[in-house]
Motif scaffolding. Structure first.
Motif, short mmCIF file in Angstrom:
data_model
loop_
_atom_site.label_atom_id
_atom_site.label_comp_id
_atom_site.label_asym_id
_atom_site.label_seq_id
_atom_site.Cartn_x
_atom_site.Cartn_y
_atom_site.Cartn_z
N GLU A 177 1.57 -1.14 0.07
CA GLU A 177 0.42 0.35 0.05
C GLU A 177 0.58 1.08 0.13
OE1 GLU A 177 -2.77 -0.46 -0.58
OE2 GLU A 177 -2.92 -2.07 -0.24
N SER A 178 2.53 1.15 -0.07
CA SER A 178 2.97 2.20 0.19
C SER A 178 4.16 1.89 -1.28
CB SER A 178 3.72 2.66 1.45
OG SER A 178 4.40 1.42 1.56
N VAL A 179 4.78 2.95 -1.63
CA VAL A 179 6.28 3.23 -2.35
C VAL A 179 6.86 4.18 -1.55
CG1 VAL A 179 5.25 2.86 -4.44
CG2 VAL A 179 5.59 4.97 -4.26
N THR A 180 8.37 3.51 -1.64
CA THR A 180 8.95 4.55 -1.74
C THR A 180 9.99 4.99 -3.31
OG1 THR A 180 10.98 3.42 -1.48
CG2 THR A 180 9.64 4.19 0.33
N VAL A 181 10.32 6.61 -3.50
CA VAL A 181 10.68 6.98 -5.03
C VAL A 181 12.26 7.97 -4.30
CG1 VAL A 181 10.71 8.08 -6.89
CG2 VAL A 181 8.39 6.76 -5.90
N ARG A 182 13.27 7.10 -4.78
CA ARG A 182 14.59 8.51 -3.77
C ARG A 182 15.67 8.00 -5.34
NH1 ARG A 182 17.61 3.65 -1.14
NH2 ARG A 182 15.88 1.79 -1.60
N VAL A 183 16.43 9.37 -5.21
CA VAL A 183 17.74 9.25 -6.24
C VAL A 183 18.97 9.67 -5.55
CG1 VAL A 183 18.64 10.44 -7.95
CG2 VAL A 183 16.52 9.91 -7.65
N HIS A 184 20.01 8.69 -4.97
CA HIS A 184 20.94 8.88 -4.94
C HIS A 184 22.09 8.01 -4.84
CE1 HIS A 184 20.85 5.38 -2.83
NE2 HIS A 184 19.15 5.55 -2.14
N PRO A 185 23.39 8.33 -5.20
CA PRO A 185 24.48 8.06 -5.36
C PRO A 185 24.89 6.81 -4.12
CG PRO A 185 25.55 9.98 -4.06
CD PRO A 185 24.04 10.23 -4.06
N ALA A 186 25.43 5.34 -4.82
CA ALA A 186 25.56 4.61 -3.77
C ALA A 186 26.09 3.41 -4.50
CB ALA A 186 23.89 3.96 -4.18
N MET A 187 27.08 2.74 -3.50
CA MET A 187 27.81 1.89 -3.85
C MET A 187 27.32 0.42 -3.88
SD MET A 187 30.62 2.11 -0.93
CE MET A 187 31.82 3.67 -1.37
N ILE A 188 27.20 0.00 -5.39
CA ILE A 188 26.68 -0.89 -5.43
C ILE A 188 27.53 -2.66 -5.75
CG2 ILE A 188 25.16 -0.55 -6.80
CD1 ILE A 188 25.49 -0.53 -9.18
N PRO A 189 27.72 -3.78 -6.02
CA PRO A 189 29.21 -4.62 -6.21
C PRO A 189 29.21 -4.70 -7.73
CG PRO A 189 27.07 -5.59 -4.56
CD PRO A 189 27.02 -4.56 -5.52
N LEU A 190 30.08 -4.90 -7.27
CA LEU A 190 30.86 -5.41 -8.91
C LEU A 190 30.43 -5.88 -10.09
CD1 LEU A 190 34.58 -4.34 -8.76
CD2 LEU A 190 33.75 -3.18 -9.90
N ASP A 191 29.38 -7.01 -9.00
CA ASP A 191 28.77 -8.50 -9.86
C ASP A 191 27.06 -8.12 -10.07
OD1 ASP A 191 27.37 -8.92 -8.20
OD2 ASP A 191 28.55 -10.93 -6.92
N HIS A 192 26.84 -6.62 -10.22
CA HIS A 192 25.33 -6.39 -10.22
C HIS A 192 25.57 -5.76 -11.41
CE1 HIS A 192 21.78 -3.91 -10.41
NE2 HIS A 192 21.43 -4.35 -9.04
#
Length: 427
Positions: A258-273
């Motif tokens: 019944e809810s959503v979140t929406v965001r934009v920001h820098p983030a670290m992601i794994p190299l295998d992503h």
């Protein structure tokens, strides 16, 4: 066969390519649509500017008069910004014309109003080019996945910031140096604020969330953090933990449904992503759905020719609908899901602290984390010429708990400074 008449608003990088391809592929477009299509007018701010490949006799400065013509079938809007683009589109729709737009800021701010006007007038409003340049993204969300339940949209939707972060990662350059290079190569505007502060990506995230979750989301409901604070040290820390930094747009359905979140920001992601390998000015978006699983859309997310490709695709569909006397799918907003604040988002955090080199520092920092209910995933201490640093990666917690923890840690007498704090996305 009657000739379908098209008006073009704006003739910059995108508009020029639209006009050029309309002329270059006129025979093919006629065959695909089922009737001839003719560009009958182009409205610009400065008519004296040289536009190679654009018929000068079609160029004028009275946009209001052009959209007021009663014989226009489709108006293509490539001006950008909220006004006067919004008023011109409303005028075109009121006179029965269908509209194709590449304007993410306008759709994110006034999409509901414009869709309502188009529905009442019995016309089409399409904007595939507003989010992913050449990438077919909105139509799959609106049509191909209409029978599925989308749970998450995660992606890189701004080519300028991806180019800058990619240069910082591959060369070790600081942000300002990479920005200058992006500007020199034409990847960044003279005023890059909308890109580097995340506002461009936020408008796109709002559009994606609205389509994915069938609920209206506006740009002002999106949490936004840009890349201007990202440093070469952040990039080095990311590499040390097998990750890379990307500016992400993340739209998620809540566990309650019944809810959503929406965001934009820098983030670290794994190299295998898969998103970690998206280089340069390219865009890529992951869509996760119950039945379809994980889908990835990848391609050039900006530029005149790629964006014109999406514009022309929408134009063909709008023209076909005109001939058939019908309209395509409009806005499917049948839910009013809660848009939750960033403080309630559950994520992880990478924290780089400048600390005193003395006994008890680790214990003091660990105590603060425990007091705020945030557990530590990894912790490493580094001694260098500039002093001692402590790098902490947390387990998942609410953003509010992470922020409170960082604030408390910054207040410790043995912590000289918080060098950086960056969110970590592991999936």
């Amino acid at each position: 066969m009657r000739t379908l008449k098209v008006a073009l608003l704006g003739c910059g990088v995108v508009g020029t390519e639209v006009a050029r391809h309309l002329a270059l592929h006129q025979d093919d477009l006629t065959a695909r649509i089922g009737a001839p299509v003719e560009l009958v007018g182009i409205a610009v701010r400065r008519a004296d500017r040289l536009r190679p490949g654009v018929p000068e006799e079609l160029v004028g400065t009275d946009a209001a008069a052009l959209v007021a013509r009663g014989d226009i079938d489709v108006v293509v809007e490539a001006i950008g910004g909220i006004e006067p683009a919004g008023e011109l589109i409303r005028s075109a729709i009121a006179r029965g014309a269908s509209v194709v737009s590449a304007n993410k800021a306008l759709i994110a701010a006034q999409g509901g109003e414009l869709h309502r006007a188009a529905r009442e007038a019995g016309t089409d409003l399409f904007y595939e080019a507003a989010v992913g340049g050449a990438i077919p993204l909105l139509r799959p969300l609106r049509e191909s996945l209409a029978g599925d339940r989308v749970t998450r949209v995660l992606g890189i939707v701004n080519g300028t910031t991806n180019f800058i972060l990619d240069k910082m990662d591959s060369t070790g350059e600081e942000y300002e140096v990479a920005l200058k290079e992006a500007t020199a190569l034409g990847y960044a505007e003279a005023d890059p604020t909308a890109d580097v502060e995340g506002h461009d990506a936020a408008a796109k995230a709002a559009i994606l969330a609205g389509l994915a979750f069938n609920t209206r989301v506006t740009a002002d409901q999106v949490f936004v953090q840009g890349i201007t604070g990202v440093t070469a040290a952040d990039m080095a820390s990311a590499r040390a933990m097998g990750s890379v930094v990307k500016l992400l747009a993340i739209c998620e359905r809540g566990a309650d449904g019944e809810s959503v979140t929406v965001r934009v920001h820098p983030a670290m992601i794994p190299l295998d992503h898969p998103l970690a390998s998206v280089r340069g000015a390219y865009n890529a978006v992951f869509v996760e759905a119950d039945a379809a699983g994980r889908l990835m859309f990848y391609g050039p997310g900006a530029g005149g020719a790629p964006t014109a490709s999406s514009v022309l695709g929408d134009l063909v569909t709008a023209c076909r609908n005109r001939l058939a006397g019908t309209t395509g799918p409009g806005e499917t907003v049948y839910r009013q899901l809660d848009v939750r604040p960033m403080s309630e988002v559950v994520t992880s955090c990478h924290l780089d602290l400048d600390v005193e080199d003395e006994p008890g520092v680790l214990a003091a920092v660990a105590t603060v984390f425990a007091e705020h209910g945030v557990s530590v995933d990894t912790l490493r201490q580094h001694h260098g010429p500039a002093g001692t640093s402590l790098v902490v990666v947390t387990h998942r917690a609410t953003d509010a708990a992470l922020a409170a923890t960082v604030e408390a840690v910054a207040g410790l007498s043995r912590v000289r400074a918080v060098n950086s704090m960056m969110r970590v996305e592991s999936r």
